[in-house]
Design a protein around this motif. Structure first.
Motif, PDB file in Angstrom:
ATOM      1  N   GLY A  56       0.785  -1.225   0.000  1.00  0.00           N
ATOM      2  CA  GLY A  56       0.000   0.000   0.000  1.00  0.00           C
ATOM      3  C   GLY A  56       0.812   1.268   0.000  1.00  0.00           C
ATOM      4  O   GLY A  56       0.288   2.346   0.288  1.00  0.00           O
ATOM      5  N   MET A  57       2.097   1.203  -0.305  1.00  0.00           N
ATOM      6  CA  MET A  57       2.934   2.400  -0.313  1.00  0.00           C
ATOM      7  C   MET A  57       2.765   3.168  -1.631  1.00  0.00           C
ATOM      8  O   MET A  57       2.465   2.598  -2.672  1.00  0.00           O
ATOM      9  CB  MET A  57       4.396   2.032  -0.134  1.00  0.00           C
ATOM     10  N   VAL A  58       3.040   4.486  -1.540  1.00  0.00           N
ATOM     11  CA  VAL A  58       3.038   5.374  -2.723  1.00  0.00           C
ATOM     12  C   VAL A  58       4.484   5.740  -3.032  1.00  0.00           C
ATOM     13  O   VAL A  58       5.231   6.183  -2.149  1.00  0.00           O
ATOM     14  CB  VAL A  58       2.202   6.632  -2.466  1.00  0.00           C
ATOM     15  N   ILE A  59       4.864   5.536  -4.296  1.00  0.00           N
ATOM     16  CA  ILE A  59       6.254   5.822  -4.736  1.00  0.00           C
ATOM     17  C   ILE A  59       6.200   6.929  -5.773  1.00  0.00           C
ATOM     18  O   ILE A  59       5.450   6.855  -6.759  1.00  0.00           O
ATOM     19  CB  ILE A  59       6.916   4.575  -5.345  1.00  0.00           C
ATOM     20  N   GLN A  60       7.075   7.935  -5.562  1.00  0.00           N
ATOM     21  CA  GLN A  60       7.142   9.058  -6.517  1.00  0.00           C
ATOM     22  C   GLN A  60       8.624   9.411  -6.795  1.00  0.00           C
ATOM     23  O   GLN A  60       9.474   9.309  -5.913  1.00  0.00           O
ATOM     24  CB  GLN A  60       6.419  10.294  -5.937  1.00  0.00           C
ATOM     25  N   GLN A  76       3.398   6.115  -8.453  1.00  0.00           N
ATOM     26  CA  GLN A  76       3.026   4.699  -8.405  1.00  0.00           C
ATOM     27  C   GLN A  76       2.375   4.414  -7.054  1.00  0.00           C
ATOM     28  O   GLN A  76       2.882   4.806  -6.011  1.00  0.00           O
ATOM     29  CB  GLN A  76       4.274   3.816  -8.599  1.00  0.00           C
ATOM     30  N   ASP A  77       1.235   3.697  -7.113  1.00  0.00           N
ATOM     31  CA  ASP A  77       0.620   3.160  -5.895  1.00  0.00           C
ATOM     32  C   ASP A  77       0.144   1.761  -6.194  1.00  0.00           C
ATOM     33  O   ASP A  77       0.527   1.178  -7.215  1.00  0.00           O
ATOM     34  CB  ASP A  77      -0.509   4.079  -5.389  1.00  0.00           C
ATOM     35  N   ALA A 100       7.608  -4.145  -3.608  1.00  0.00           N
ATOM     36  CA  ALA A 100       7.445  -5.291  -2.720  1.00  0.00           C
ATOM     37  C   ALA A 100       8.789  -5.770  -2.182  1.00  0.00           C
ATOM     38  O   ALA A 100       8.870  -6.319  -1.083  1.00  0.00           O
ATOM     39  CB  ALA A 100       6.724  -6.416  -3.456  1.00  0.00           C
ATOM     40  N   THR A 101       9.821  -5.551  -2.949  1.00  0.00           N
ATOM     41  CA  THR A 101      11.167  -5.984  -2.536  1.00  0.00           C
ATOM     42  C   THR A 101      11.936  -4.891  -1.845  1.00  0.00           C
ATOM     43  O   THR A 101      13.079  -5.089  -1.428  1.00  0.00           O
ATOM     44  CB  THR A 101      11.951  -6.460  -3.747  1.00  0.00           C
ATOM     45  N   GLY A 125       4.188   5.816   3.447  1.00  0.00           N
ATOM     46  CA  GLY A 125       3.636   4.597   4.043  1.00  0.00           C
ATOM     47  C   GLY A 125       2.126   4.690   4.250  1.00  0.00           C
ATOM     48  O   GLY A 125       1.504   5.725   4.007  1.00  0.00           O
ATOM     49  N   LEU A 126       1.543   3.600   4.786  1.00  0.00           N
ATOM     50  CA  LEU A 126       0.084   3.537   5.014  1.00  0.00           C
ATOM     51  C   LEU A 126      -0.364   4.528   6.077  1.00  0.00           C
ATOM     52  O   LEU A 126      -1.488   5.021   6.082  1.00  0.00           O
ATOM     53  CB  LEU A 126      -0.319   2.121   5.417  1.00  0.00           C
TER      54      LEU A 126
END
Length: 633
Positions: A56-60, A76-77, A100-101, A125-126
């Motif tokens: 459930g993390m958001v990546i930018q 990305q989420d 995930a890794t 994070g969540l």
């Protein structure tokens, strides 16, 4: 007011904690820098961990614009992956990994210098905890090979300010390359009064950088041999590299402090008659310098070369060369001494000719004044017979008479020589040189050429005579070194003896040529020359008319022919083949002289003639007019 400041401070701490991921315990790790060459692909890795897990993390992803503003390029989420449109990376970037890794990799292809930016990886994070990492992308481009160009004109050491030496240039590098000037492996540092380095930088639209550096300096005489070059330092991933330009040399003009003068040609010693070339040169090279060469008599020539042809000893002396700087009018000079060696004509004593009596001694001398050591030799008929200034001839004979040449040479100089001659005459009676052959066989009507070589002094007179007292006309007569040579031609019609008679005031001499006349059966008349060569004798010969043996042979042959003719007539008479023996016959032909046959024979011992008839009877001469043998049919 205080409450507001406290709130602002609190917000600042919250932001800082958010960046460090303190609240959510999100930790992000990234490399400080990623280095790639222009055109390559850059991989920027973002590693993160979270106490809440990775779900459930958001990546930018962001990059920082030059003013410091962040520009988002990727989101990305758990439900989507979005590449922001309209940025310089839109078409060249990709993001690998789902999070995930705990690893996300931003990939940028065909990296260019304009891509050298700071990139930010932001993880949420969540529980709204946030972590952030930063990496600087460094781009490198190896520059083209550097070039150097030196000045084409010379540089004077008298210049007051630094003069331009050359220009170095390196193009299309990134980041900006550095240029350092060197002189003989020693770096040159800028010095306002002596060394001046002026750089210039050009940045292309691609952000590639070109650097140009101009060196100026005050030169010294020693710089004429120095080598100048540039060292270029440029950056590459992980460090730096270096390259160098070619070496150049500059032309330095400096004044002369000394002048050298020398004889360019001929090499070695000089002799009269040579052509000489004198040259001078200063140890400086200022274009403003002019040269002048002065001779001992005061004459001078502009320039650094003096040529004189066919020199004599009078041109020996000191030659001076002066160098004048037309800018400063400073003068400096040098000189050299020229010596022209000489060899005077040979003086022979006695002079020209000398007459000595047979048996007397003669001493002659030969001298030639020279500036060098000489060698004297006496030569006769091409053969060296004596060495030294004196020629001694003892007990002179005709063999010692002749022309003697005195040759004086200078061994140190090839071709330096002189000579003189002395002709020696030895007084004495004529002496005819011995002939190889005086017994000569010659064909009838052949012309024989006789020659007679006589030595003696005064020159003998020569007369040719024959055994019957006649004088022969001389064909030619000439004087020789030993005396006289006389030639006569004789046409052979009978045996003859020819005499060569020579005489002068001291006596006479003679020689006889015994010529025998012969007839060649197959060989026509020729001309034979008799001098000192031996005449050949033909193998077959018969005495010609006029010779005693020939007359006797003719008489015998005639008697034999008459005897044969008489025998034939008698045989015919006996056989009846002649009228009067076989009956009467009419004669239809007129009598001819052949009807009466009379043979007259004479001998050398009597004047009596014998007439023979066809019957062989003798008839006396006084009866021959009436006693003919008539034959009638």
């Amino acid at each position: 007011m205080a409450a507001r400041d406290t709130a602002s401070l609190l917000v600042g701490f919250l932001v800082l904690f958010h960046t460090w991921g303190v609240w959510a315990n999100v930790e992000v790790n990234m490399e400080d820098r990623v280095e790639v060459f222009r055109g390559e692909t850059a991989h920027i890795t973002c590693l993160f961990t979270s106490s809440d897990g990775v779900g459930g993390m958001v990546i930018q992803w962001f990059y920082v614009k030059p003013p410091g503003e962040k520009q988002k390029i990727y989101y990305q989420d758990t439900t989507m992956k979005v590449v922001d449109q309209g940025t310089q990376f839109t078409k060249r970037m990709s993001v690998n990994g789902t999070g995930a890794t705990g690893e996300i990799v931003l990939t940028i292809s065909d990296v260019q210098p304009v891509d050298e930016l700071e990139f930010i990886c932001l993880i949420k994070g969540l529980t709204d905890g946030t972590g952030e990492g930063r990496t600087k992308l460094k781009v490198f481009e190896t520059p083209e090979h550097p070039t150097i160009e030196g000045v084409q004109t010379g540089i004077s050491v008298n210049e007051d300010s630094p003069s331009k030496i050359g220009i170095c240039e390196v193009k299309n590098g990134f980041p900006r390359p550095n240029i350092t000037w060197y002189r003989n492996n020693t770096p040159l540092r800028a010095d306002q009064d002596v060394v001046k380095v002026v750089p210039s930088i050009t940045t292309e639209s691609t952000k590639l950088v070109s650097v140009r550096s101009e060196l100026s300096m005050k030169v010294t005489k020693e710089d004429k041999d120095n080598l100048f070059y540039c060292e270029i330092t440029y950056f590459v991933p992980g460090g730096t590299k270096m390259t160098e330009t070619n070496r150049i040399n500059i032309t330095v003009y400096y004044p002369s402090t000394a002048v050298s003068v020398w004889v360019e040609s001929p090499k070695g010693k000089i002799k009269e008659g040579d052509s000489i070339e004198i040259r001078c040169e200063g140890n400086g090279n200022m274009p403003s310098s002019i040269f002048k060469i002065s001779e001992k008599d005061g004459d001078s020539v502009e320039g650094n070369t003096l040529v004189r042809h066919n020199v004599t000893r009078l041109q020996s002396g000191v030659y001076e060369c002066t160098s004048t700087d037309t800018d400063t009018f400073d003068e400096i000079s040098g000189n050299t001494t020229v010596f022209v060696n000489y060899l005077d004509p040979a003086v022979v004593m006695p002079k020209d000719t000398v007459v000595v009596a047979q048996g007397e001694d003669l001493t002659a001398t030969c001298n030639a004044l020279s500036s060098l050591q000489t060698r004297t030799a006496w030569i006769k008929n091409g053969v060296e017979i004596s060495v030294g200034h004196s020629l001694i001839l003892k007990d002179n004979t005709f063999e010692t008479a002749g022309t003697y040449m005195c040759v004086v040479t200078v061994p140190e100089i090839e071709g330096m020589e002189t000579n003189g001659t002395l002709t020696v005459y030895v007084q004495g009676p004529p002496d005819i040189l011995e002939l190889d052959n005086t017994e000569i066989d010659a064909s009838y009507d052949e012309t024989v050429i006789l020659s007679c070589n006589v030595r003696g002094f005064p020159a003998p007179s020569i007369v040719w005579t024959t055994s019957d007292g006649k004088n022969l006309e001389t064909t030619s007569q000439m004087k020789t070194e030993e005396g006289v040579r006389s030639v006569v031609s004789v046409t052979v019609t009978t045996d003859i003896i020819a005499f060569c008679n020579a005489s002068n005031e001291f006596g006479t001499d003679a020689v006889a040529f015994n010529i025998t006349a012969i007839i060649h059966t197959t060989t026509p008349a020729t001309t034979t020359t008799i001098s000192s060569a031996t005449a050949e004798t033909p193998p077959e010969k018969v005495k010609p008319p006029g010779g005693r043996g020939f007359i006797i042979a003719v008489i015998i042959i005639c008697m034999l022919l008459l005897a044969i003719l008489g025998s034939v007539l008698y045989f015919l008479y006996k056989k009846g083949k002649i009228c009067g023996r076989s009956g009467k016959q009419d004669l239809t032909k007129e009598k001819s002289s052949k009807d009466n046959i009379v043979v007259e024979m004479k001998s050398d011992n009597t004047e009596e003639a014998v007439l023979l008839g066809v019957n062989g009877e003798k008839q006396l001469p006084n009866d021959q007019s009436s006693k003919y043998l008539d034959v009638q049919k």
